[in-house]
Motif scaffolding. Structure first.
Motif, PDB file in Angstrom:
ATOM      1  N   ALA A   1      -9.829  69.149  22.629  1.00 16.88           N
ATOM      2  CA  ALA A   1      -9.224  68.070  21.844  1.00 16.88           C
ATOM      3  C   ALA A   1      -9.965  67.830  20.535  1.00 16.88           C
ATOM      4  O   ALA A   1     -11.148  68.137  20.392  1.00 16.88           O
ATOM      5  CB  ALA A   1      -9.230  66.781  22.660  1.00 16.88           C
ATOM      6  N   ARG A   2      -9.237  67.270  19.585  1.00 19.45           N
ATOM      7  CA  ARG A   2      -9.837  66.754  18.342  1.00 19.45           C
ATOM      8  C   ARG A   2     -10.191  65.292  18.592  1.00 19.45           C
ATOM      9  O   ARG A   2      -9.317  64.498  18.973  1.00 19.45           O
ATOM     10  CB  ARG A   2      -8.850  66.860  17.185  1.00 19.45           C
ATOM     11  N   ILE A   3     -11.442  64.950  18.350  1.00 11.15           N
ATOM     12  CA  ILE A   3     -11.902  63.599  18.691  1.00 11.15           C
ATOM     13  C   ILE A   3     -12.509  62.934  17.463  1.00 11.15           C
ATOM     14  O   ILE A   3     -13.451  63.456  16.864  1.00 11.15           O
ATOM     15  CB  ILE A   3     -12.920  63.649  19.839  1.00 11.15           C
ATOM     16  N   CYS A   4     -11.960  61.778  17.098  1.00 10.27           N
ATOM     17  CA  CYS A   4     -12.479  61.007  15.968  1.00 10.27           C
ATOM     18  C   CYS A   4     -13.736  60.257  16.401  1.00 10.27           C
ATOM     19  O   CYS A   4     -13.745  59.566  17.431  1.00 10.27           O
ATOM     20  CB  CYS A   4     -11.439  60.003  15.488  1.00 10.27           C
ATOM     21  N   VAL A   5     -14.806  60.396  15.611  1.00 13.65           N
ATOM     22  CA  VAL A   5     -16.074  59.772  15.954  1.00 13.65           C
ATOM     23  C   VAL A   5     -16.818  59.393  14.678  1.00 13.65           C
ATOM     24  O   VAL A   5     -16.743  60.095  13.666  1.00 13.65           O
ATOM     25  CB  VAL A   5     -16.931  60.722  16.827  1.00 13.65           C
ATOM     26  N   GLN A   6     -17.537  58.275  14.745  1.00 13.80           N
ATOM     27  CA  GLN A   6     -18.319  57.810  13.604  1.00 13.80           C
ATOM     28  C   GLN A   6     -19.681  58.478  13.599  1.00 13.80           C
ATOM     29  O   GLN A   6     -20.343  58.569  14.632  1.00 13.80           O
ATOM     30  CB  GLN A   6     -18.477  56.291  13.673  1.00 13.80           C
ATOM     31  N   THR A   7     -20.110  58.921  12.431  1.00 12.71           N
ATOM     32  CA  THR A   7     -21.428  59.540  12.309  1.00 12.71           C
ATOM     33  C   THR A   7     -22.518  58.474  12.219  1.00 12.71           C
ATOM     34  O   THR A   7     -22.240  57.296  11.981  1.00 12.71           O
ATOM     35  CB  THR A   7     -21.483  60.446  11.064  1.00 12.71           C
TER      36      THR A   7
ATOM     37  N   GLU B   1     -16.369  53.257  11.291  1.00 14.01           N
ATOM     38  CA  GLU B   1     -15.475  53.061  12.424  1.00 14.01           C
ATOM     39  C   GLU B   1     -14.045  52.821  11.946  1.00 14.01           C
ATOM     40  O   GLU B   1     -13.079  53.235  12.584  1.00 14.01           O
ATOM     41  CB  GLU B   1     -15.971  51.876  13.247  1.00 14.01           C
ATOM     42  N   ASP B   2     -13.903  52.137  10.813  1.00 14.47           N
ATOM     43  CA  ASP B   2     -12.584  51.884  10.245  1.00 14.47           C
ATOM     44  C   ASP B   2     -11.886  53.194   9.907  1.00 14.47           C
ATOM     45  O   ASP B   2     -10.678  53.355  10.142  1.00 14.47           O
ATOM     46  CB  ASP B   2     -12.699  51.004   9.003  1.00 14.47           C
ATOM     47  N   GLN B   3     -12.629  54.144   9.356  1.00 10.54           N
ATOM     48  CA  GLN B   3     -12.039  55.452   9.044  1.00 10.54           C
ATOM     49  C   GLN B   3     -11.639  56.189  10.313  1.00 10.54           C
ATOM     50  O   GLN B   3     -10.611  56.871  10.352  1.00 10.54           O
ATOM     51  CB  GLN B   3     -13.032  56.289   8.238  1.00 10.54           C
ATOM     52  N   ALA B   4     -12.454  56.056  11.359  1.00  9.29           N
ATOM     53  CA  ALA B   4     -12.106  56.693  12.635  1.00  9.29           C
ATOM     54  C   ALA B   4     -10.816  56.106  13.188  1.00  9.29           C
ATOM     55  O   ALA B   4      -9.936  56.836  13.672  1.00  9.29           O
ATOM     56  CB  ALA B   4     -13.246  56.517  13.634  1.00  9.29           C
ATOM     57  N   ARG B   5     -10.669  54.786  13.124  1.00  4.71           N
ATOM     58  CA  ARG B   5      -9.432  54.140  13.578  1.00  4.71           C
ATOM     59  C   ARG B   5      -8.246  54.608  12.763  1.00  4.71           C
ATOM     60  O   ARG B   5      -7.171  54.890  13.302  1.00  4.71           O
ATOM     61  CB  ARG B   5      -9.552  52.609  13.470  1.00  4.71           C
TER      62      ARG B   5
END
Length: 373
Positions: A177-183, A210-214
């Protein structure tokens, strides 16, 4: 490879950050500082004759006349601005409690919204006096950054949010899967550990905030969004159709969240730590923002009397007025009131207390304050 749901989700996430919780005291984004401590505008009760010498942070806060508090840039329920530009939320209320305890004025605050990458530098440099911002307590942060954690105000854990249309039941089904995560967060490290330990593959869609991940998750730039479960619950409320998204059952980490201060000022660390404990203890003892003054006058319970400064002189030990805890509770309430108003049953998040219940509740949790004595 997991395929994304065909229908694109296009919606603004900013709307969720304008939620105004009924009864939440709030604070303006940029308030004029009150007069310096010791002059008109700061109650005498916040300054104690004969107290032990103040540390540098307490002196600075008093001279400045306001607390500089680092918070999240925008997380529904925890730290966000309403449609009048006033800061609200669970962590915001702990900022207010600290200001009330130290200055006798819960509005004497400048809020600094900080990203995960910025937060520790801002604290180390003195830009802020304290972080009340969902920050996980870890050994490396505690031992190597010149910082101290002042306790835990929220027990959390990391999870995954996915679209129901993917028909997933477990995080173990996220292979490929592609998973959005904050660095710059423990989230990124926990994600790598979880997949490596299980021999699974994933493609990290790494962003700064986190806003960009959302946002990426909402426009289907990834199949799953990983963050603390409280943050996932907040993000879900901002989606056009929250019921189209689910949080998978796995909790892949322990995330004890709490306030952070600089390590070079033990007195200030004590003040922040015991402000948190006072708020927790108030719930255990039945002290609320509504009855604090009456209980201060009439209670015969020695624990209540010590908490509210009627006896014992415990505020003086911190370099504060003996009514420090009463001021904090009067401003924002006890732990249960703060929780319910911002993230519990009285809020759109409707999170259960779970681990954040009192230790002696019918369904016990981990919230436990050392005694004031």
């Amino acid at each position: 490879m997991i395929r994304s749901a065909p229908a694109a989700i296009a919606a603004s996430l900013l709307a969720g950050l304008t939620l105004a919780a009924c009864g939440d005291p709030g604070s303006a984004v940029d308030q004029s500082p009150p007069t310096a401590a010791g002059v008109e505008g700061v109650p005498d009760s916040s300054l104690t004759e004969g107290a032990r010498p103040s540390g540098q942070t307490l002196r600075t806060v008093r001279q400045r006349g306001r607390l500089h508090c680092g918070v999240h840039q925008g997380l529904v329920g925890f730290a966000y601005t309403d449609n009048r530009g006033r800061w609200r939320g669970f962590d915001v209320d702990f900022c207010r409690a600290t200001a009330a305890a130290v200055l006798g004025n819960a509005d004497a605050i400048r809020f600094s919204p900080l990203s995960a990458r910025e937060r520790f530098t801002a604290l180390q440099s003195g830009e802020v006096d304290v972080l009340w911002r969902n920050t996980s307590w870890t050994l490396s942060r505690d031992a190597s950054l010149g910082l101290d954690f002042g306790g835990v105000n929220y027990y959390d854990g990391q999870g995954f949010m996915v679209r129901r249309s993917l028909n997933l039941n477990s995080a173990t089904e996220l292979n490929g899967a592609r998973i959005c995560v904050q660095t710059g967060s423990t989230t990124e490290l926990n994600l790598a550990d979880y997949f490596r330990a299980r021999g699974l593959r994933y493609e990290a869609v790494v962003v700064e905030t986190e806003d960009q991940a959302r946002s990426n998750y909402a426009r289907e730039a990834c199949d799953a969004f990983t963050a603390d479960i409280s943050a996932l619950a907040a993000a879900r409320t901002t989606m056009p159709n929250p019921q189209s998204h689910m949080i998978l059952p796995e909790v892949i980490s322990k995330e004890p969240l709490g306030p952070v201060v600089r390590q070079d000022d033990a007195q200030w660390a004590d003040i922040v730590r015991w402000t948190l404990y006072a708020i927790v203890l108030a719930e255990e003892l039945g002290v609320t923002s509504q009855n604090v003054d009456e209980m201060r006058r009439t209670s015969t319970n020695p624990d209540v009397r010590r908490l509210l400064g009627v006896e014992g002189g415990f505020g003086e030990m911190l370099g504060l007025g003996n009514d420090w805890a009463a001021n904090a509770i009067r401003a924002v309430g006890n732990y249960g009131q703060i929780f319910d108003r911002n993230i519990g049953s009285g809020s759109p998040l409707d999170l259960e207390r779970g681990l954040n219940a009192q230790w002696n509740a019918p369904r016990p949790g981990l919230m436990y304050a050392p005694p004031i004595r």
